[in-house]
Scaffold this motif. Sequence first.
Motif, PDB file in Angstrom:
ATOM      1  N   TYR A 181       0.888  -1.167   0.000  1.00 45.34           N
ATOM      2  CA  TYR A 181       0.000   0.000   0.000  1.00 45.34           C
ATOM      3  C   TYR A 181       0.920   1.209   0.000  1.00 45.34           C
ATOM      4  CZ  TYR A 181      -3.142   3.643   1.636  1.00 45.34           C
ATOM      5  OH  TYR A 181      -3.859   4.813   1.754  1.00 45.34           O
ATOM      6  N   LYS A 182       0.872   1.997  -1.073  1.00 50.20           N
ATOM      7  CA  LYS A 182       1.846   3.075  -1.278  1.00 50.20           C
ATOM      8  C   LYS A 182       3.242   2.451  -1.205  1.00 50.20           C
ATOM      9  CE  LYS A 182      -1.256   6.680   0.337  1.00 50.20           C
ATOM     10  NZ  LYS A 182      -1.541   7.740   1.304  1.00 50.20           N
ATOM     11  N   LYS A 183       4.073   2.885  -0.237  1.00 53.62           N
ATOM     12  CA  LYS A 183       5.418   2.307  -0.143  1.00 53.62           C
ATOM     13  C   LYS A 183       5.533   1.301   0.999  1.00 53.62           C
ATOM     14  CE  LYS A 183       7.790   6.262  -2.139  1.00 53.62           C
ATOM     15  NZ  LYS A 183       8.788   7.324  -1.952  1.00 53.62           N
ATOM     16  N   ASP A 184       4.418   1.003   1.631  1.00 57.55           N
ATOM     17  CA  ASP A 184       4.440   0.112   2.788  1.00 57.55           C
ATOM     18  C   ASP A 184       4.152  -1.335   2.392  1.00 57.55           C
ATOM     19  OD1 ASP A 184       4.818   2.351   4.392  1.00 57.55           O
ATOM     20  OD2 ASP A 184       2.660   2.647   4.641  1.00 57.55           O
ATOM     21  N   THR A 185       4.904  -2.249   2.980  1.00 59.32           N
ATOM     22  CA  THR A 185       4.643  -3.677   2.792  1.00 59.32           C
ATOM     23  C   THR A 185       3.614  -4.101   3.829  1.00 59.32           C
ATOM     24  OG1 THR A 185       6.931  -3.992   2.107  1.00 59.32           O
ATOM     25  CG2 THR A 185       5.690  -5.971   2.643  1.00 59.32           C
ATOM     26  N   LEU A 186       2.453  -4.513   3.366  1.00 56.14           N
ATOM     27  CA  LEU A 186       1.386  -4.926   4.273  1.00 56.14           C
ATOM     28  C   LEU A 186       1.596  -6.348   4.772  1.00 56.14           C
ATOM     29  CD1 LEU A 186      -1.719  -3.563   2.328  1.00 56.14           C
ATOM     30  CD2 LEU A 186      -0.417  -2.437   4.128  1.00 56.14           C
ATOM     31  N   GLY A 187       2.274  -7.159   3.956  1.00 57.54           N
ATOM     32  CA  GLY A 187       2.471  -8.569   4.262  1.00 57.54           C
ATOM     33  C   GLY A 187       2.644  -9.316   2.955  1.00 57.54           C
TER      34      GLY A 187
ATOM     35  N   ASP B 222       1.096  -5.434   8.729  1.00 61.03           N
ATOM     36  CA  ASP B 222       0.781  -4.022   8.941  1.00 61.03           C
ATOM     37  C   ASP B 222      -0.219  -3.857  10.082  1.00 61.03           C
ATOM     38  OD1 ASP B 222       1.139  -1.289   7.376  1.00 61.03           O
ATOM     39  OD2 ASP B 222      -0.931  -1.410   8.084  1.00 61.03           O
ATOM     40  N   ARG B 223       0.045  -2.916  10.985  1.00 61.11           N
ATOM     41  CA  ARG B 223      -0.803  -2.744  12.167  1.00 61.11           C
ATOM     42  C   ARG B 223      -2.116  -2.022  11.858  1.00 61.11           C
ATOM     43  NH1 ARG B 223      -1.328   1.769  14.884  1.00 61.11           N
ATOM     44  NH2 ARG B 223      -0.356   3.644  14.085  1.00 61.11           N
ATOM     45  N   ARG B 224      -2.258  -1.466  10.648  1.00 59.40           N
ATOM     46  CA  ARG B 224      -3.459  -0.693  10.336  1.00 59.40           C
ATOM     47  C   ARG B 224      -4.664  -1.569  10.050  1.00 59.40           C
ATOM     48  NH1 ARG B 224      -0.332   3.053   6.102  1.00 59.40           N
ATOM     49  NH2 ARG B 224       0.551   0.991   5.726  1.00 59.40           N
ATOM     50  N   GLY B 225      -4.441  -2.808   9.596  1.00 55.40           N
ATOM     51  CA  GLY B 225      -5.568  -3.706   9.349  1.00 55.40           C
ATOM     52  C   GLY B 225      -6.022  -4.325  10.656  1.00 55.40           C
ATOM     53  N   ALA B 226      -7.326  -4.503  10.832  1.00 56.77           N
ATOM     54  CA  ALA B 226      -7.850  -5.124  12.056  1.00 56.77           C
ATOM     55  C   ALA B 226      -8.993  -6.062  11.708  1.00 56.77           C
ATOM     56  CB  ALA B 226      -8.338  -4.055  13.028  1.00 56.77           C
ATOM     57  N   THR B 227      -9.150  -7.096  12.530  1.00 56.69           N
ATOM     58  CA  THR B 227     -10.268  -8.019  12.346  1.00 56.69           C
ATOM     59  C   THR B 227     -11.554  -7.336  12.813  1.00 56.69           C
ATOM     60  OG1 THR B 227     -10.113  -8.952  14.571  1.00 56.69           O
ATOM     61  CG2 THR B 227      -8.733  -9.964  12.859  1.00 56.69           C
ATOM     62  N   ASN B 228     -12.688  -7.974  12.535  1.00 54.74           N
ATOM     63  CA  ASN B 228     -13.967  -7.412  12.961  1.00 54.74           C
ATOM     64  C   ASN B 228     -14.070  -7.348  14.485  1.00 54.74           C
ATOM     65  OD1 ASN B 228     -14.893  -7.028  10.319  1.00 54.74           O
ATOM     66  ND2 ASN B 228     -15.550  -9.153  10.175  1.00 54.74           N
ATOM     67  N   GLU B 229     -13.302  -8.207  15.177  1.00 54.67           N
ATOM     68  CA  GLU B 229     -13.287  -8.181  16.645  1.00 54.67           C
ATOM     69  C   GLU B 229     -12.334  -7.118  17.185  1.00 54.67           C
ATOM     70  OE1 GLU B 229     -14.245 -12.349  15.293  1.00 54.67           O
ATOM     71  OE2 GLU B 229     -12.569 -10.994  14.906  1.00 54.67           O
TER      72      GLU B 229
ATOM     73  N   SER C  96       1.357  -9.233  28.377  1.00 51.50           N
ATOM     74  CA  SER C  96       1.964  -8.117  27.643  1.00 51.50           C
ATOM     75  C   SER C  96       2.509  -8.514  26.270  1.00 51.50           C
ATOM     76  CB  SER C  96       3.097  -7.505  28.465  1.00 51.50           C
ATOM     77  OG  SER C  96       4.068  -8.500  28.755  1.00 51.50           O
ATOM     78  N   VAL C  97       2.592  -9.814  25.988  1.00 52.38           N
ATOM     79  CA  VAL C  97       3.104 -10.291  24.690  1.00 52.38           C
ATOM     80  C   VAL C  97       2.180  -9.798  23.580  1.00 52.38           C
ATOM     81  CG1 VAL C  97       3.425 -12.376  23.288  1.00 52.38           C
ATOM     82  CG2 VAL C  97       4.308 -12.295  25.620  1.00 52.38           C
ATOM     83  N   ARG C  98       2.774  -9.353  22.468  1.00 55.55           N
ATOM     84  CA  ARG C  98       1.972  -8.751  21.387  1.00 55.55           C
ATOM     85  C   ARG C  98       1.903  -9.627  20.135  1.00 55.55           C
ATOM     86  NH1 ARG C  98       0.390  -3.685  22.428  1.00 55.55           N
ATOM     87  NH2 ARG C  98       1.392  -2.639  24.187  1.00 55.55           N
ATOM     88  N   VAL C  99       0.853  -9.381  19.357  1.00 60.32           N
ATOM     89  CA  VAL C  99       0.684 -10.044  18.053  1.00 60.32           C
ATOM     90  C   VAL C  99       1.653  -9.403  17.070  1.00 60.32           C
ATOM     91  CG1 VAL C  99      -0.908 -10.399  16.119  1.00 60.32           C
ATOM     92  CG2 VAL C  99      -1.741 -10.593  18.490  1.00 60.32           C
ATOM     93  N   THR C 100       2.413 -10.223  16.336  1.00 69.75           N
ATOM     94  CA  THR C 100       3.358  -9.703  15.343  1.00 69.75           C
ATOM     95  C   THR C 100       2.894  -9.959  13.910  1.00 69.75           C
ATOM     96  OG1 THR C 100       4.652 -11.745  15.395  1.00 69.75           O
ATOM     97  CG2 THR C 100       5.345  -9.975  16.881  1.00 69.75           C
ATOM     98  N   GLU C 101       1.944 -10.879  13.744  1.00 70.04           N
ATOM     99  CA  GLU C 101       1.479 -11.225  12.401  1.00 70.04           C
ATOM    100  C   GLU C 101       0.101 -11.855  12.513  1.00 70.04           C
ATOM    101  OE1 GLU C 101       3.606 -13.485   8.693  1.00 70.04           O
ATOM    102  OE2 GLU C 101       3.515 -14.618  10.558  1.00 70.04           O
ATOM    103  N   ILE C 102      -0.776 -11.539  11.552  1.00 74.39           N
ATOM    104  CA  ILE C 102      -2.091 -12.185  11.482  1.00 74.39           C
ATOM    105  C   ILE C 102      -2.130 -12.980  10.191  1.00 74.39           C
ATOM    106  CG2 ILE C 102      -4.579 -11.814  11.316  1.00 74.39           C
ATOM    107  CD1 ILE C 102      -4.171  -9.250  12.958  1.00 74.39           C
TER     108      ILE C 102
END
Length: 198
Positions: free
Chosen positions: A104-110, A125-132, A189-195
């Motif tokens: 998306y533009k110059k960003d790699t979404l995955g 990319d952190r901008r995409g989110a699931t419906n939840e 505190s562990v975070r999601v790195t990939e969906i």
Amino acid sequence: MRKVCFFILLLALAISCQSKNTTKEKSNSTVSNDTVPNHTLNEENVIFEEIEEEIVEDDMDFMPPIEEQSYYGIEIGKPIKDYELHSGTLKTGEGEFQVHYMFYKKDTLGYVSGEDLIETIHIWDRRGATNEGVRVGTTFGEIKDLFPLPKVHGSEMESRVHVFHKKHMYRLDYYNLEYELDHSRIPDSVRVTEIIIH
């Protein structure tokens, strides 16, 4: 003569009292002027300066949701050639793989993987989110609030740990070789790195 003197004295006294009252009024007027500014606002005299609001593009608004079987218009099971993707190589601990990157533009979404058809969609990319509301960066504690008793598995290859929910896998920034992993051992505190949509 006495009457005239008395009248003059009475007149002087009256003038003196009136002078004191005027001084008091002036004094009161001064106090109120100090506490309340003496500004008269006429609409004709007031100039309202128009300030143009700067429109800031928020990319969060433009990213489509991560659906059950699709993201960014790319759908599981569809031919790879139907989409504008960029072929490349992904290196992991398991080896090198040919994948197709989403931009998306110059960003790699995955990226997407598969031979001719799309088998999995990997979102970084952190901008995409699931419906939840799960996105890259969501904490494991937040996932547990959304999905009590989450199904979590480790892997022998690279020790990657994923949370499984319907057609989505949430890769955590946590590593364990055990497949049957007790989720209570993973810090909130562990975070999601990939969906991953599969």
